[in-house]
Enzyme design. Structure first.
Site, PDB file in Angstrom:
ATOM      1  N   MET A   1       0.859  -1.227  -0.090  1.00 41.78           N
ATOM      2  CA  MET A   1      -0.164  -0.016  -0.127  1.00 41.78           C
ATOM      3  C   MET A   1       0.656   1.288  -0.139  1.00 41.78           C
ATOM      4  O   MET A   1       0.504   2.384   0.081  1.00 41.78           O
ATOM      5  CB  MET A   1      -1.012  -0.177   1.194  1.00 41.78           C
ATOM      6  CG  MET A   1      -1.892  -1.278   1.288  1.00 41.78           C
ATOM      7  SD  MET A   1      -3.549  -1.027   2.100  1.00 41.78           S
ATOM      8  CE  MET A   1      -2.754  -0.830   3.855  1.00 41.78           C
TER       9      MET A   1
ATOM     10  N   HIS B   1       9.528  -3.550   3.270  1.00 34.42           N
ATOM     11  CA  HIS B   1       8.900  -3.778   2.053  1.00 34.42           C
ATOM     12  C   HIS B   1      10.375  -3.757   1.122  1.00 34.42           C
ATOM     13  O   HIS B   1      10.222  -4.909   0.201  1.00 34.42           O
ATOM     14  CB  HIS B   1       8.421  -2.379   1.606  1.00 34.42           C
ATOM     15  CG  HIS B   1       6.963  -2.055   2.198  1.00 34.42           C
ATOM     16  ND1 HIS B   1       6.933  -0.986   3.252  1.00 34.42           N
ATOM     17  CD2 HIS B   1       5.955  -2.650   2.163  1.00 34.42           C
ATOM     18  CE1 HIS B   1       5.702  -0.860   3.413  1.00 34.42           C
ATOM     19  NE2 HIS B   1       5.052  -1.856   2.821  1.00 34.42           N
TER      20      HIS B   1
ATOM     21  N   GLY C   1       5.014  -9.895   3.999  1.00 34.01           N
ATOM     22  CA  GLY C   1       5.714 -10.027   5.184  1.00 34.01           C
ATOM     23  C   GLY C   1       5.123 -10.622   6.249  1.00 34.01           C
ATOM     24  O   GLY C   1       3.820 -10.685   6.468  1.00 34.01           O
TER      25      GLY C   1
ATOM     26  N   GLN D   1      -2.692 -12.000   8.084  1.00 29.51           N
ATOM     27  CA  GLN D   1      -2.903 -11.915   6.775  1.00 29.51           C
ATOM     28  C   GLN D   1      -2.258 -12.969   5.741  1.00 29.51           C
ATOM     29  O   GLN D   1      -2.848 -13.241   4.739  1.00 29.51           O
ATOM     30  CB  GLN D   1      -2.305 -10.301   6.275  1.00 29.51           C
ATOM     31  CG  GLN D   1      -2.198 -10.098   4.836  1.00 29.51           C
ATOM     32  CD  GLN D   1      -1.912  -8.739   4.529  1.00 29.51           C
ATOM     33  OE1 GLN D   1      -2.576  -7.831   4.519  1.00 29.51           O
ATOM     34  NE2 GLN D   1      -0.732  -8.411   3.989  1.00 29.51           N
TER      35      GLN D   1
ATOM     36  N   VAL E   1      11.200  -6.975   9.606  1.00 28.23           N
ATOM     37  CA  VAL E   1      12.359  -6.196   9.858  1.00 28.23           C
ATOM     38  C   VAL E   1      12.050  -5.156  10.893  1.00 28.23           C
ATOM     39  O   VAL E   1      10.779  -4.581  11.141  1.00 28.23           O
ATOM     40  CB  VAL E   1      12.596  -5.366   8.325  1.00 28.23           C
ATOM     41  CG1 VAL E   1      13.914  -4.488   8.649  1.00 28.23           C
ATOM     42  CG2 VAL E   1      12.868  -6.132   7.172  1.00 28.23           C
TER      43      VAL E   1
ATOM     44  N   SER F   1       4.203   1.207   8.404  1.00 24.57           N
ATOM     45  CA  SER F   1       4.128   2.491   7.853  1.00 24.57           C
ATOM     46  C   SER F   1       3.106   3.187   8.729  1.00 24.57           C
ATOM     47  O   SER F   1       3.496   4.627   8.892  1.00 24.57           O
ATOM     48  CB  SER F   1       3.140   2.390   6.560  1.00 24.57           C
ATOM     49  OG  SER F   1       3.707   1.657   5.648  1.00 24.57           O
ATOM     50  N   ARG F   2       2.422   2.672   9.636  1.00 27.14           N
ATOM     51  CA  ARG F   2       1.829   3.249  10.733  1.00 27.14           C
ATOM     52  C   ARG F   2       2.915   3.706  11.872  1.00 27.14           C
ATOM     53  O   ARG F   2       2.286   4.717  12.731  1.00 27.14           O
ATOM     54  CB  ARG F   2       0.703   2.447  11.225  1.00 27.14           C
ATOM     55  CG  ARG F   2      -0.560   2.122  10.314  1.00 27.14           C
ATOM     56  CD  ARG F   2      -1.620   1.421  10.919  1.00 27.14           C
ATOM     57  NE  ARG F   2      -2.655   1.414   9.903  1.00 27.14           N
ATOM     58  CZ  ARG F   2      -2.912   0.480   9.115  1.00 27.14           C
ATOM     59  NH1 ARG F   2      -2.386  -0.640   9.143  1.00 27.14           N
ATOM     60  NH2 ARG F   2      -4.039   0.876   8.366  1.00 27.14           N
TER      61      ARG F   2
END
Ligand code: PAF
Length: 274
Positions: free
Chosen positions: A26, A33, A143, A149, A172, A182-183
């Site tokens: 995303m 990533h 990941g 997920q 990581v 990302s959050r």
């Protein structure tokens, strides 16, 4: 690196590209990533990444609108990581009409994160199947930080007989142990210092189990107390079987400890295999 936003253009570009390895994202890319992109190279001839913030997997009160969109910086990172093709559709490209057909994952979608994010895994499975149909990869990487997920996608791929090998990439972490996400960018400086506590509590449980403890409920409760006592609001800390994410049923099952907790307004998840 080629960049395509339209499905027809991407399909044309991938026609003669050999074995395709796919890493869906995303965006707002971090070292986690990029590690998947680098690993992807070893699995085939053409590495394809996607960037698409998928509205279907966000609840009505979640962070879809504020989810960080950093397209230019992401493109630079992907090109530097050796990605061959980027698929970056707009919502109109991917959902030109309301997405009424959907993938309904089984009971796993309602446990752990699914209990607190109703519809989330339905949205994930639906977009991932659609992306798989568009990209038609031979291999796809996800990941392990999003452990549930990864399991939903593995099970979907197996049960729907998709000819795709699913590879899980290790989480990581920052130097202090915080799983990259990302959050994490939502955290204030104070919260960022505190955020390490989540991985500390997971490691504490892992070490206790390795040392012979089977009091899983006690370990979970102690971690929740430590987190909430430090100002977190914990959704769950759970010791589960790696194979199906159910509570441990036998002494020999391989285990994973998973947690989701909110620090201020930021919800963080993490997990550690035992
Ligand atoms: O893990 C993510 O970034 C997303 O859930 C995914 C797999 C790209 C689907 O939108």
């Amino acid at each position: 690196m080629q960049i395509h936003s339209r499905i027809t253009d991407l399909r044309a570009a991938l026609k003669t590209r050999g074995r395709i390895v796919f890493v869906p994202t995303m965006g707002n890319l971090h070292a986690g990533h990029i590690s998947l992109m680098t690993q992807a190279r070893a699995h085939g001839d053409t590495v394809v990444a996607s960037i698409f913030v998928n509205r279907l997997q966000f609840g009505p009160n979640e962070d879809f609108d504020k989810y960080p969109r950093t397209f230019e910086a992401d493109c630079e990172k992907l090109a530097a990581a050796g990605v061959d093709v980027l698929f970056a559709p707009t919502e109109a490209d991917l959902y030109p009409e309301p997405q009424e057909y959907a993938v309904e994952p089984p009971a796993i979608q309602h446990m752990l994160d699914g209990e607190f994010r109703p519809g989330h895994f339905r949205g994930v499975a639906t977009v991932v199947l659609k992306l798989f149909n568009i990209v038609q990869p031979d291999v796809a990487l996800f990941g392990k930080k999003d452990y549930q997920q990864l399991m939903v996608i593995r099970n979907m791929t197996r049960q729907l007989a998709l000819p795709i090998e699913i590879v899980g990439g290790e989480t990581v972490r920052a130097e202090d142990g915080l799983a990259l996400s990302s959050r994490n960018g939502y955290l204030s400086a104070d919260e960022r210092r505190e955020a390490v506590r989540l991985s500390v509590e997971l490691r504490r449980i892992r070490d206790a189990i390795r040392a012979g403890s089977t009091d899983f409920a006690g370990l979970e409760q102690a971690a929740v107390a430590a987190l909430d006592g430090a100002g977190w609001k914990t959704d769950y800390v759970a010791v589960r079987q790696q194979s199906d994410l159910h509570p441990p049923s036998g002494a020999s099952a391989a285990l994973v400890v998973l947690a989701a907790s909110r620090l201020g307004s930021t919800r963080l998840i993490d997990n550690i295999e035992v």
